[in-house]
Design a protein around this motif. Sequence first.
Motif, PDB file in Angstrom:
ATOM      1  N   ASN A 183       0.830  -1.197   0.000  1.00 16.05           N
ATOM      2  CA  ASN A 183       0.000   0.000   0.000  1.00 16.05           C
ATOM      3  C   ASN A 183       0.869   1.253   0.000  1.00 16.05           C
ATOM      4  OD1 ASN A 183       0.634   0.495   2.782  1.00 16.05           O
ATOM      5  ND2 ASN A 183      -1.081  -0.788   3.420  1.00 16.05           N
ATOM      6  N   THR A 184       0.218   2.375  -0.192  1.00 17.74           N
ATOM      7  CA  THR A 184       0.900   3.667  -0.218  1.00 17.74           C
ATOM      8  C   THR A 184       0.116   4.655   0.625  1.00 17.74           C
ATOM      9  OG1 THR A 184      -0.306   4.381  -2.205  1.00 17.74           O
ATOM     10  CG2 THR A 184       1.815   3.262  -2.551  1.00 17.74           C
ATOM     11  N   SER A 229      -1.142   4.590   6.002  1.00 18.27           N
ATOM     12  CA  SER A 229      -1.968   3.700   5.190  1.00 18.27           C
ATOM     13  C   SER A 229      -2.432   2.554   6.073  1.00 18.27           C
ATOM     14  CB  SER A 229      -1.182   3.180   3.985  1.00 18.27           C
ATOM     15  OG  SER A 229      -0.043   2.463   4.407  1.00 18.27           O
TER      16      SER A 229
END
Length: 259
Positions: free
Chosen positions: A191-192, A232
């Motif tokens: 994820n970012t 995140s």
Amino acid sequence: MDITESYANRLLIAEKERVGIAALTDENPSFSTTDAYAVQLEIIKQKQQSGQQIVGKKIGLTSVAMQELLGVDEPDYGHLLHGMVVENGSEVSFERVMQPKVEGEIAFVLNKELKGPNVTALEVLQATDYILPALEIVDSRVKDWKIKLPDTIADNASSGLYVLGGTPKRIDKIDLSQVGMVLLKNGEVVNTGVGAAVMGHPANCVAWLANKLSEFDITLNKGEVILSGALSAAVNAEPGDVFTAKIAHLGEVSVRFSS
């Protein structure tokens, strides 16, 4: 023994024996956030009596998505103790955790104290010695993470371990609201995130913390580490996994779990 001490002891035993317990809110639906912070402070008091030292705080539930998930409109916080520190790039034994998840965050280290109730984000920036990339290994003493807000607060905001990495950076050189993060698991992006995801700016989170702590007459002290909130979603960790967070302008931080 009153209910605060009873619940604190139950969570401490769960941690020691590494066996999750049922959510306190299932047993006691009237268990409130106020009750939960009292339990958390009792746990920290007992850990201090056993020789552990407070080295900072962590802020949780800083994103709108996480707040909506638990039906709340503000973050929560927990205490960081010296025994929670993991060296950057080192290995964590699964015997130290129960059901870990990993988050990428920005850590603040303070150069002077902050005390609410009216601390601003600007005052946080002025009180920050430096910032670092961080991984928080969140964990829960509640079985299967079946928690409501009071459950996680009582359980020290589901704190586990944390890792600081990178090179200390001056905060006045970086716009943290625009800083991007990439979280990798076993070399693949999972994820970012971006600094604006946490209350618009990570310094807003630290200001919230200072002001919330004033309700308990607690001050953020010089030298304390403040984990400002996950950029995140948390990612489940299994034996053998390696996690790395790369944060623009701040560098990277990593940890691996024993197989």
